[in-house]
Design an enzyme around this catalytic site. Structure first.
Site, mmCIF file in Angstrom:
data_model
loop_
_atom_site.group_PDB
_atom_site.id
_atom_site.type_symbol
_atom_site.label_atom_id
_atom_site.label_comp_id
_atom_site.label_asym_id
_atom_site.label_seq_id
_atom_site.Cartn_x
_atom_site.Cartn_y
_atom_site.Cartn_z
ATOM 1 N N SER A 118 43.063 49.395 47.015
ATOM 2 C CA SER A 118 44.194 48.677 47.625
ATOM 3 C C SER A 118 44.819 49.566 48.672
ATOM 4 C CB SER A 118 45.254 48.346 46.565
ATOM 5 O OG SER A 118 46.424 47.846 47.190
ATOM 6 N N TYR A 134 50.597 51.061 39.622
ATOM 7 C CA TYR A 134 49.444 50.326 40.186
ATOM 8 C C TYR A 134 48.895 51.064 41.400
ATOM 9 C CZ TYR A 134 47.070 46.740 43.007
ATOM 10 O OH TYR A 134 46.172 46.046 43.789
HETATM 11 P P1 NAP Z 1 43.620 37.753 40.333
HETATM 12 O O1 NAP Z 1 43.589 36.571 41.231
HETATM 13 O O2 NAP Z 1 44.798 37.960 39.429
HETATM 14 O O3 NAP Z 1 42.272 37.719 39.450
HETATM 15 C C1 NAP Z 1 42.071 38.753 38.527
HETATM 16 C C2 NAP Z 1 40.733 38.600 37.845
HETATM 17 O O4 NAP Z 1 40.538 39.751 36.996
HETATM 18 C C3 NAP Z 1 40.627 37.399 36.929
HETATM 19 O O5 NAP Z 1 39.284 36.962 36.914
HETATM 20 C C4 NAP Z 1 41.031 37.975 35.569
HETATM 21 O O6 NAP Z 1 40.519 37.250 34.450
HETATM 22 C C5 NAP Z 1 40.372 39.337 35.657
HETATM 23 N N1 NAP Z 1 40.969 40.339 34.759
HETATM 24 C C6 NAP Z 1 42.260 40.697 34.634
HETATM 25 N N2 NAP Z 1 42.401 41.641 33.684
HETATM 26 C C7 NAP Z 1 41.157 41.877 33.202
HETATM 27 C C8 NAP Z 1 40.610 42.702 32.192
HETATM 28 N N3 NAP Z 1 41.394 43.525 31.460
HETATM 29 N N4 NAP Z 1 39.277 42.653 31.947
HETATM 30 C C9 NAP Z 1 38.469 41.844 32.657
HETATM 31 N N5 NAP Z 1 38.905 41.022 33.638
HETATM 32 C C10 NAP Z 1 40.227 41.037 33.888
HETATM 33 O O7 NAP Z 1 43.472 39.120 41.143
HETATM 34 P P2 NAP Z 1 42.988 39.419 42.662
HETATM 35 O O8 NAP Z 1 44.159 39.357 43.544
HETATM 36 O O9 NAP Z 1 41.767 38.650 42.965
HETATM 37 O O10 NAP Z 1 42.636 40.975 42.518
HETATM 38 C C11 NAP Z 1 41.304 41.446 42.351
HETATM 39 C C12 NAP Z 1 41.308 42.934 42.696
HETATM 40 O O11 NAP Z 1 41.784 43.088 44.016
HETATM 41 C C13 NAP Z 1 42.205 43.799 41.797
HETATM 42 O O12 NAP Z 1 41.565 45.012 41.494
HETATM 43 C C14 NAP Z 1 43.419 44.026 42.676
HETATM 44 O O13 NAP Z 1 44.086 45.226 42.344
HETATM 45 C C15 NAP Z 1 42.778 44.093 44.040
HETATM 46 N N6 NAP Z 1 43.746 43.862 45.118
HETATM 47 C C16 NAP Z 1 44.384 42.671 45.246
HETATM 48 C C17 NAP Z 1 45.349 42.516 46.259
HETATM 49 C C18 NAP Z 1 46.116 41.240 46.436
HETATM 50 O O14 NAP Z 1 47.107 41.229 47.194
HETATM 51 N N7 NAP Z 1 45.747 40.148 45.781
HETATM 52 C C19 NAP Z 1 45.608 43.568 47.119
HETATM 53 C C20 NAP Z 1 44.930 44.769 46.965
HETATM 54 C C21 NAP Z 1 43.994 44.902 45.966
HETATM 55 P P3 NAP Z 1 41.414 36.061 33.745
HETATM 56 O O15 NAP Z 1 41.318 34.870 34.668
HETATM 57 O O16 NAP Z 1 40.750 35.806 32.431
HETATM 58 O O17 NAP Z 1 42.814 36.585 33.651
#
Ligand code: NAP
Length: 247
Positions: free
Chosen positions: A142, A156
């Site tokens: 991130s 985080y």
């Molecule tokens: P999201 O929409 O909240 O989706 C999270 C996914 O991870 C879901 O499939 C969830 O499963 C799964 N998950 C959560 N906890 C878990 C665990 N303990 N074990 C296995 N799976 C788990 O998140 P996102 O925004 O796509 O983020 C994905 C990645 O991108 C993360 O690493 C995040 O830090 C990074 N990121 C995101 C942003 C942003 O602004 N969105 C920015 C920078 C980096 P369930 O559906 O079962 O909960």
């Protein structure tokens, strides 16, 4: 075509990666934590694209579950050539002085321990010295790793600093094994993760403050991750690619 594995693949950025990789002809394995309905819906979409799919609930905090997930992938689809280390969480927005130990452990275990165990299982299957055929690992870091997320979630942000270090070190460690390791550093991306932080519309609030003038989409991050995983990025390893609209 190479089997692709995505942790946290059922929603958000991981989901878009799964669909893009399936459209490119990869069979897809993905894990999720608990929300089976979202996982089932994605699995059906992948099958409709004509690809094989293996989906399993697997909490990345649980080492035995991660090993069982990868063993399941091997049995169902074969050894992976692409692994996207994607699962991650934030905790409710707060100042560090108010963090509970439980909160910090949850974020550290999911984002750091989970990523390390996932990367380890990937290397065990891809490394040429272990009979593997090489491959590509892409880690979801991130831009928070360098911005620090003050007043929101420094814990985080620090886990994402660890992802940058993991990427740099592992890329050098396994380059001779035929494995490339890269990371994306997304900025403010419009997914459900912000609900965990207590502000579902965070992307709307911060979008106008970003140099490019808006938040990013999960698809925009996925396109970069899929490129890093592809042979088009064959000379790219140890890179930290900002997908952050200039933030
Ligand atoms: P999201 O929409 O909240 O989706 C999270 C996914 O991870 C879901 O499939 C969830 O499963 C799964 N998950 C959560 N906890 C878990 C665990 N303990 N074990 C296995 N799976 C788990 O998140 P996102 O925004 O796509 O983020 C994905 C990645 O991108 C993360 O690493 C995040 O830090 C990074 N990121 C995101 C942003 C942003 O602004 N969105 C920015 C920078 C980096 P369930 O559906 O079962 O909960």
């Amino acid at each position: 075509m190479t089997v692709a594995v995505i942790t946290g693949g059922s929603r958000g950025i991981g989901r878009e990666c799964a669909l893009l990789l399936a459209a490119r002809g990869h069979d897809i394995a993905f894990s999720y934590r608990a929300e089976k309905a979202a996982a089932d819906a994605l699995a059906a979409e992948i099958e409709a694209l004509g690809r094989r799919v293996f989906a399993q609930a697997c909490d990345v905090r649980d080492e035995a579950a991660v090993i069982a997930f990868f063993d399941g992938v091997d049995a169902a689809l074969g050894r992976p050539g692409i692994v996207l280390v994607n699962a991650g969480i934030v905790a409710p927005q707060a100042r560090l002085a108010d963090y509970s130990a439980e909160r910090m452990r949850s974020v550290f275990e999911t984002n750091i321990f989970g990523a390390f165990v996932t990367a380890r299982e990937a290397v065990r299957r891809m490394a040429k010295s272990r009979g593997g055929a090489g491959g590509a690992i892409v880690i979801n870091s991130s831009k928070a790793s360098v911005l620090g997320a003050p007043g929101e979630y420094i814990d985080y942000a620090a886990t994402k600093g660890a992802m940058d270090t993991l990427t740099i070190g592992l890329a050098k460690e396994v380059a001779g094994e035929g494995i490339r390791v890269n990371a994306v550093r997304p900025g403010i991306i419009d997914t459900d993760i912000h609900t965990l932080g207590g502000e579902p519309r965070r992307a709307d609030r911060l979008g106008p403050t970003i140099p490019i003038g808006r938040s990013g989409t999960a698809r925009e991050v996925a396109q970069t991750m899929v490129w890093l995983a592809s042979d088009e990025a064959s000379y790219v390893t140890g890179a930290l690619v900002d997908v952050a609209g200039g933030r």
